[in-house]
Design a protein around this motif. Sequence first.
Motif: not given
Length: 251
Positions: A18-45
């Motif tokens: 359900r967490h992965i489903a909540r992330l879904r937006v269109e257009p889709l990202p390249r990685d349809l099931a990104p890791s937590m690390w990949r997501l978290l670095i988007e929050t970092a300077t």
Amino acid sequence: MRFHVEDDFAVLAERYARHIARLRVEPLPRDLAPSMWRLLIETATLRKSENIRPNLAGEWMRAILTDAPYPLTLMSSVLERLRADGDVNALRVGILKSVLIRNFAKTLKGEVPVSLDMDCREPGYLLGRLFAVYEQVQVAALGRNVNATIKDKYYGSASAQPRKVFAYLDKGSAPHLSRIGKQRPGHKVVLERSIADIMEMMSPGDDPFPAHLPDRQQALFALGYYHQRSEFFRSKTDKTDVAEAAGEDAA
């Protein structure tokens, strides 16, 4: 060890799905099931792992696996990065969308849209769409070889304090639209109609450009901007062809 969760594996797997489903937006990202690390670095300077906020990873994963509300520092961290660098990408927008669904679904006027929702009347979503249209007006008039686009200059302030920016954007769009009209009158009609349609959807009697948007509406601003900008990219050729034909018929 950050935390301990004990439950059936099937339950934990379903919650993560359900967490992965909540992330879904269109257009889709390249990685349809990104890791937590990949997501978290988007929050970092500078997207450096050492700049991820302390405890954010553990708090978010605990919320996912226990089906609890997400930490609000997740939303504020992404919004901070968007205001700083203006990189409105699918992963960041997906994170914001997931927080909106998990924490604010009951307070929104409708479902949080996955793709462009022409009927969504949330103020932040409409303002994000409108900002994307003004950006498209600039690009259509001047091309992409400009020193700084309106997104480069104004995204942060427009998403947080729209009253300071949108009157200026509206005024600044007039000469751009005039220039477009001389070259592609049909395209000018499409852009003017897009602006008018969004403005008409704003709540009557309310100030269309509030002095301040709370974090929830700033998240919707990013979502609306991402969807509208992507729609221009997706259907640019089709819309231009139809508009030019309409312009020729009118002439």
